[in-house]
Design a protein around this motif. Structure first.
Motif, PDB file in Angstrom:
ATOM      1  N   LEU A 177      39.646  23.327  28.025  1.00 53.38           N
ATOM      2  CA  LEU A 177      39.575  24.756  28.323  1.00 53.38           C
ATOM      3  C   LEU A 177      38.198  25.302  27.926  1.00 53.38           C
ATOM      4  O   LEU A 177      37.612  24.849  26.946  1.00 53.38           O
ATOM      5  CB  LEU A 177      40.691  25.502  27.579  1.00 53.38           C
ATOM      6  CG  LEU A 177      42.107  25.023  27.932  1.00 53.38           C
ATOM      7  CD1 LEU A 177      43.138  25.786  27.128  1.00 53.38           C
ATOM      8  CD2 LEU A 177      42.382  25.164  29.418  1.00 53.38           C
ATOM      9  N   VAL A 221      41.118  27.418  33.877  1.00 49.69           N
ATOM     10  CA  VAL A 221      42.249  27.434  32.943  1.00 49.69           C
ATOM     11  C   VAL A 221      43.567  27.365  33.726  1.00 49.69           C
ATOM     12  O   VAL A 221      44.469  26.601  33.369  1.00 49.69           O
ATOM     13  CB  VAL A 221      42.213  28.703  32.056  1.00 49.69           C
ATOM     14  CG1 VAL A 221      43.482  28.813  31.223  1.00 49.69           C
ATOM     15  CG2 VAL A 221      40.972  28.697  31.157  1.00 49.69           C
ATOM     16  N   GLU A 222      43.639  28.134  34.800  1.00 57.05           N
ATOM     17  CA  GLU A 222      44.872  28.110  35.606  1.00 57.05           C
ATOM     18  C   GLU A 222      45.168  26.701  36.099  1.00 57.05           C
ATOM     19  O   GLU A 222      46.297  26.213  35.977  1.00 57.05           O
ATOM     20  CB  GLU A 222      44.749  29.056  36.816  1.00 57.05           C
ATOM     21  CG  GLU A 222      44.830  30.515  36.432  1.00 57.05           C
ATOM     22  CD  GLU A 222      44.635  31.455  37.632  1.00 57.05           C
ATOM     23  OE1 GLU A 222      45.014  31.100  38.763  1.00 57.05           O
ATOM     24  OE2 GLU A 222      44.091  32.564  37.420  1.00 57.05           O
ATOM     25  N   ALA A 270      37.032  32.890  28.972  1.00 52.70           N
ATOM     26  CA  ALA A 270      37.467  33.042  30.368  1.00 52.70           C
ATOM     27  C   ALA A 270      37.895  34.483  30.589  1.00 52.70           C
ATOM     28  O   ALA A 270      38.130  35.226  29.629  1.00 52.70           O
ATOM     29  CB  ALA A 270      38.618  32.100  30.662  1.00 52.70           C
ATOM     30  N   ARG A 271      38.025  34.853  31.838  1.00 55.74           N
ATOM     31  CA  ARG A 271      38.302  36.243  32.186  1.00 55.74           C
ATOM     32  C   ARG A 271      39.225  36.313  33.408  1.00 55.74           C
ATOM     33  O   ARG A 271      39.131  35.488  34.316  1.00 55.74           O
ATOM     34  CB  ARG A 271      36.944  36.913  32.508  1.00 55.74           C
ATOM     35  CG  ARG A 271      36.979  38.385  32.794  1.00 55.74           C
ATOM     36  CD  ARG A 271      35.549  38.910  32.993  1.00 55.74           C
ATOM     37  NE  ARG A 271      35.560  40.305  33.354  1.00 55.74           N
ATOM     38  CZ  ARG A 271      35.492  41.311  32.473  1.00 55.74           C
ATOM     39  NH1 ARG A 271      35.401  41.040  31.187  1.00 55.74           N
ATOM     40  NH2 ARG A 271      35.532  42.567  32.873  1.00 55.74           N
ATOM     41  N   TRP A 272      40.114  37.297  33.377  1.00 58.21           N
ATOM     42  CA  TRP A 272      40.982  37.560  34.534  1.00 58.21           C
ATOM     43  C   TRP A 272      40.908  39.039  34.882  1.00 58.21           C
ATOM     44  O   TRP A 272      41.264  39.871  34.049  1.00 58.21           O
ATOM     45  CB  TRP A 272      42.439  37.210  34.219  1.00 58.21           C
ATOM     46  CG  TRP A 272      42.722  35.761  34.225  1.00 58.21           C
ATOM     47  CD1 TRP A 272      43.162  35.000  35.275  1.00 58.21           C
ATOM     48  CD2 TRP A 272      42.583  34.841  33.114  1.00 58.21           C
ATOM     49  NE1 TRP A 272      43.300  33.691  34.897  1.00 58.21           N
ATOM     50  CE2 TRP A 272      42.956  33.564  33.578  1.00 58.21           C
ATOM     51  CE3 TRP A 272      42.186  34.987  31.785  1.00 58.21           C
ATOM     52  CZ2 TRP A 272      42.944  32.444  32.767  1.00 58.21           C
ATOM     53  CZ3 TRP A 272      42.166  33.873  30.970  1.00 58.21           C
ATOM     54  CH2 TRP A 272      42.543  32.617  31.460  1.00 58.21           C
ATOM     55  N   GLU A 273      40.424  39.334  36.055  1.00 54.75           N
ATOM     56  CA  GLU A 273      40.415  40.723  36.520  1.00 54.75           C
ATOM     57  C   GLU A 273      41.446  40.865  37.621  1.00 54.75           C
ATOM     58  O   GLU A 273      41.537  40.002  38.503  1.00 54.75           O
ATOM     59  CB  GLU A 273      39.036  41.096  37.078  1.00 54.75           C
ATOM     60  CG  GLU A 273      38.055  41.515  36.013  1.00 54.75           C
ATOM     61  CD  GLU A 273      36.689  41.863  36.583  1.00 54.75           C
ATOM     62  OE1 GLU A 273      36.623  42.404  37.707  1.00 54.75           O
ATOM     63  OE2 GLU A 273      35.695  41.568  35.901  1.00 54.75           O
ATOM     64  N   TYR A 274      42.174  41.951  37.572  1.00 53.41           N
ATOM     65  CA  TYR A 274      43.182  42.208  38.595  1.00 53.41           C
ATOM     66  C   TYR A 274      42.491  42.511  39.932  1.00 53.41           C
ATOM     67  O   TYR A 274      41.588  43.340  39.981  1.00 53.41           O
ATOM     68  CB  TYR A 274      44.042  43.390  38.144  1.00 53.41           C
ATOM     69  CG  TYR A 274      45.100  43.819  39.133  1.00 53.41           C
ATOM     70  CD1 TYR A 274      46.184  42.987  39.428  1.00 53.41           C
ATOM     71  CD2 TYR A 274      45.030  45.048  39.767  1.00 53.41           C
ATOM     72  CE1 TYR A 274      47.161  43.399  40.328  1.00 53.41           C
ATOM     73  CE2 TYR A 274      46.010  45.462  40.661  1.00 53.41           C
ATOM     74  CZ  TYR A 274      47.073  44.621  40.938  1.00 53.41           C
ATOM     75  OH  TYR A 274      48.040  45.022  41.828  1.00 53.41           O
ATOM     76  N   MET A 275      42.900  41.803  40.971  1.00 55.52           N
ATOM     77  CA  MET A 275      42.453  42.074  42.338  1.00 55.52           C
ATOM     78  C   MET A 275      40.943  41.999  42.515  1.00 55.52           C
ATOM     79  O   MET A 275      40.368  42.800  43.254  1.00 55.52           O
ATOM     80  CB  MET A 275      42.935  43.469  42.780  1.00 55.52           C
ATOM     81  CG  MET A 275      44.420  43.627  42.765  1.00 55.52           C
ATOM     82  SD  MET A 275      45.209  42.812  44.157  1.00 55.52           S
ATOM     83  CE  MET A 275      44.878  43.981  45.455  1.00 55.52           C
ATOM     84  N   HIS A 276      40.305  41.045  41.858  1.00 58.04           N
ATOM     85  CA  HIS A 276      38.867  40.882  42.059  1.00 58.04           C
ATOM     86  C   HIS A 276      38.649  40.144  43.374  1.00 58.04           C
ATOM     87  O   HIS A 276      39.182  39.059  43.576  1.00 58.04           O
ATOM     88  CB  HIS A 276      38.254  40.090  40.906  1.00 58.04           C
ATOM     89  CG  HIS A 276      36.765  40.051  40.964  1.00 58.04           C
ATOM     90  ND1 HIS A 276      36.084  39.230  41.829  1.00 58.04           N
ATOM     91  CD2 HIS A 276      35.827  40.761  40.303  1.00 58.04           C
ATOM     92  CE1 HIS A 276      34.787  39.430  41.680  1.00 58.04           C
ATOM     93  NE2 HIS A 276      34.604  40.345  40.761  1.00 58.04           N
ATOM     94  N   LEU A 334      46.167  24.299  33.043  1.00 53.78           N
ATOM     95  CA  LEU A 334      47.452  24.530  32.378  1.00 53.78           C
ATOM     96  C   LEU A 334      48.643  24.435  33.333  1.00 53.78           C
ATOM     97  O   LEU A 334      49.738  24.073  32.923  1.00 53.78           O
ATOM     98  CB  LEU A 334      47.451  25.874  31.653  1.00 53.78           C
ATOM     99  CG  LEU A 334      46.497  25.983  30.453  1.00 53.78           C
ATOM    100  CD1 LEU A 334      46.618  27.350  29.795  1.00 53.78           C
ATOM    101  CD2 LEU A 334      46.764  24.892  29.410  1.00 53.78           C
ATOM    102  N   VAL A 335      48.416  24.751  34.604  1.00 56.57           N
ATOM    103  CA  VAL A 335      49.559  24.768  35.533  1.00 56.57           C
ATOM    104  C   VAL A 335      49.730  23.442  36.273  1.00 56.57           C
ATOM    105  O   VAL A 335      50.852  22.993  36.473  1.00 56.57           O
ATOM    106  CB  VAL A 335      49.446  25.934  36.543  1.00 56.57           C
ATOM    107  CG1 VAL A 335      50.624  25.934  37.517  1.00 56.57           C
ATOM    108  CG2 VAL A 335      49.364  27.276  35.825  1.00 56.57           C
ATOM    109  N   HIS A 388      48.560  28.159  43.971  1.00 52.45           N
ATOM    110  CA  HIS A 388      48.910  29.581  44.072  1.00 52.45           C
ATOM    111  C   HIS A 388      47.729  30.454  44.496  1.00 52.45           C
ATOM    112  O   HIS A 388      47.919  31.614  44.851  1.00 52.45           O
ATOM    113  CB  HIS A 388      49.526  30.084  42.758  1.00 52.45           C
ATOM    114  CG  HIS A 388      48.658  29.928  41.552  1.00 52.45           C
ATOM    115  ND1 HIS A 388      48.734  28.847  40.707  1.00 52.45           N
ATOM    116  CD2 HIS A 388      47.699  30.711  41.046  1.00 52.45           C
ATOM    117  CE1 HIS A 388      47.850  28.998  39.734  1.00 52.45           C
ATOM    118  NE2 HIS A 388      47.218  30.113  39.903  1.00 52.45           N
ATOM    119  N   ARG A 389      46.519  29.905  44.477  1.00 52.05           N
ATOM    120  CA  ARG A 389      45.348  30.654  44.932  1.00 52.05           C
ATOM    121  C   ARG A 389      44.887  30.174  46.306  1.00 52.05           C
ATOM    122  O   ARG A 389      44.025  30.804  46.929  1.00 52.05           O
ATOM    123  CB  ARG A 389      44.172  30.461  43.961  1.00 52.05           C
ATOM    124  CG  ARG A 389      44.432  30.899  42.535  1.00 52.05           C
ATOM    125  CD  ARG A 389      44.233  32.385  42.373  1.00 52.05           C
ATOM    126  NE  ARG A 389      44.297  32.799  40.981  1.00 52.05           N
ATOM    127  CZ  ARG A 389      44.271  34.073  40.605  1.00 52.05           C
ATOM    128  NH1 ARG A 389      44.207  35.042  41.490  1.00 52.05           N
ATOM    129  NH2 ARG A 389      44.345  34.392  39.332  1.00 52.05           N
TER     130      ARG A 389
END
Lengths: 419, 419
Positions: free
Chosen positions: B386, B358-359, B390-396, B362-363, B292-293
């Protein structure tokens, strides 16, 4: 008859077309009683062509006698149509962005469930974003419109690193095209027998989906999602269904919050069917289970999917009530804990619970799985549900009698919060 | 003949049984040349019963002339057997814990692939843990033995919050029983046509699996996993295969590190088949893709699965070479960057990359999915992969020309590192 009225109204209105917006869009001002419904607020995008101007304003030019009739709520079908069109246009002004679908297409198909649902999810997105931004008082929502080359698109609203909210995302999507093989497989695994034509299954899916992660560990995370799905099978048969839910994930248990949350949802459900709340409360506990942990994700709420009876209209009303209950469900809880102090240990526990949230979303969540399996999906919008930060510690096990153990107990054994 | 030797040895040895361990377990000390192989080090668990004492020590009591022959490497089959048993016992002393399977069962079935593989994975676990603990110099490994009520168990070694490593897990598992429905479905989706009996498919799976997340963003994360699988079908036919791989996930690109890593793996592969490295390098790039990335997880390495030809022995040798290459692949890179300084921005970028890790896990990760779908699996061991945080920023989206953009480019377009 109604067509005649429309034509004559258009003809009269045509002679009075005036530039009334700074943007230069034309708006037709009616003579009389219908004025309050139109008021000349149209945004430029609403009036893309002369023909559509006609369609949009048809029926505005009511005679005095008709206006009087309208005031008495004895309207012709054309008048009712027009009133609805005006209401749609009014609503649009409140949205975070223009709807995904062209407004003229929405107006043309105003009675379609697709249109009603798109307008509802846009409306809910605006309600929730405005309420959250007001409470946050720091950051505002970043609004992104995105297009999906396979069909449709969406509007993502994200507030990140605010005063109150670590990450708050409220996403609308309206996508259509053909189901991917993977998505079809997922549908089939849910017991849907779908007859495709040359392997193709045209679908349309729309919904509003949101996850709000606050900074303060005493303010719970909320998630909600309301969606409508249509699939056209090989024989032309159209399947449709609604799904949705709202659920709360606290870091620490606060019984009053859980009760308020569930009671508000129950009221929304009870207006439609007394069996809804108990059924969908249980479904929520079952669905939001992190199977490999033997834990629910939070204190639950309601969840339902594949609802296709008794009627689309009835279900739409139900979904609308639930979606409109999001703000009264949640905002009072946020305000109540806005100034609660917290320790670094409480923050660390929140981070571990965020890790569990990630586990559920990436491993089990149907919406995420469907999104990741649908080519052309906007990943940033799907994964905005993930928290800003999360933590995984090996073998972390809260000691008995602690506040951390208290919430785990409830996650392992869901409670009835309203009786 | 060999049986006679064993019997006479047992009879002689029997008369000399002595309590030699503080724990009270009996060890039979041989007379002569074989001593260096036995040396009286047996752990208490090795000698559970008198009968097994006999089995374990049979053949130790070699005569002087036989010892001389042994020294000249002209051994009888019984002597060779005994030498192998002794080698196994020696190996066990180096392990982080007793093997999962009872040592006497391993000795009895020393020629089975299951035994060989269990001993290999225990050995590799010990090698890697010791090398990591030495580099870390702070924390030590927490060793947990766990049992799976459906059959088997494992040994998890985790070092958390060390000086050098944020989280380092090296896990051995040896599980057996019947494949769950979900796991069978996963197997079938991989093209395995499995004929079950009354819906049951007895299986045995064992492997070593590890993920090492260092603190310093200039030290890459490594993952490796080597495993062996057996399934018995309804007609008694036994399918088996090996799988495994080692791959590197840097936060920032360091070309020399990537070259060293790949070259070391290539050498391990080339000893067995010149086609292995190029084939398994590509497989690794394909497998460790976050679909997906549109990104690989890291700079790759090798990956293979379902290997069942040309021979089990040959493949075991190959797997052994790869597993033994983990330490020389990785430890020099860790040591090289041990004292590299880093900025808060570099640490933040590492956290975002951890989110991607992590993505993937887990996926997409097959091992994780199989583990989560296998009832009775030890979740803490599966999810020890894991990261701590961990960190997830929107639209980084890293700006062009930055070091962050440089690694993304390689993740989108994998490189050939050895030619």
């Amino acid at each position: 008859m109604s067509q005649l009225v429309a034509l004559s109204a258009l003809s009269r209105c045509g002679s009075r077309l005036a530039l009334s917006n700074a943007g230069g869009a034309a708006a037709c001002r009616p003579y009389s009683g219908a004025r309050r419904l139109t008021g000349g607020f149209y945004k430029p995008f609403l009036l893309g062509s002369a023909a559509l101007v006609g369609a949009t304003v048809a029926g505005f030019g009511l005679s005095r006698s008709r206006a009087v009739l309208a005031a008495k709520s004895v309207r012709t079908p054309a008048e009712r149509d027009q009133r609805e069109l005006n209401e749609i246009l009014q609503k649009c002004k409140h949205f975070m962005s223009d709807p995904v679908t062209d407004i003229n297409k929405l107006l043309e198909n105003k009675d379609d469930m697709r249109t009603k649902m798109e307008l509802l999810v846009m409306d809910v997105q605006a309600d929730v974003c405005k309420a959250l931004a007001e409470v946050d008082g720091g950051q505002t929502f970043k609004v992104d419109r995105w297009h999906r080359k396979e069909g449709g698109g969406g509007i993502s609203c994200v507030l990140q690193d605010g005063k109150v909210f670590e990450k708050a995302g409220v996403n609308v999507s309206v996508v259509f095209g053909n189901l991917s093989e993977e998505a079809t497989k997922q549908m089939r695994s849910r017991g849907k027998s779908l007859k495709s034509k040359d392997g193709k299954l045209p679908f349309c899916a729309m919904g509003v989906s949101s996850v709000i992660h606050p900074k303060n560990p005493h303010i719970p995370t909320i998630h909600f999602n309301y969606r409508y799905f249509e699939i056209e099978e090989a024989d032309g048969h159209k399947s449709w269904w609604f799904g949705g839910g709202t659920d709360l994930t606290p870091t620490y248990l606060n019984k009053d919050d859980a009760i308020h949350f569930h009671k508000t949802l129950k009221e929304a459900c009870d207006k439609h069917d007394q069996s809804y709340y108990p059924t969908f409360k249980k479904w929520c506990d079952d669905y939001f289970t992190i199977k490999h942990r033997g834990e629910r994700r939070g204190v639950g709420g309601i969840f339902f999917d594949d609802l296709d009876s008794p009627s689309a209209e009835g279900l739409f009303g139900f979904v609308q009530s639930c979606a409109k209950a999001v703000v009264p469900c949640y905002i009072p809880i946020v305000k109540k804990h806005l100034h609660d102090s917290y320790t670094p240990e409480e923050k660390a526990w929140q981070q571990l619970r965020r890790g569990r949230y990630v586990e559920f979303n990436l491993v089990y969540d149907r919406g995420t799985k469907f999104g990741l399996a649908t080519p052309g999906s906007r990943i940033e919008s799907i994964l905005m549900s993930l928290p800003l930060t999360a933590r995984w510690e090996y073998m972390h096990d809260p000691a008995k009698g602690t506040k951390e153990a208290e919430i785990i107990e409830v996650l392992k054994n869901p409670k009835d919060w309203v009786h």
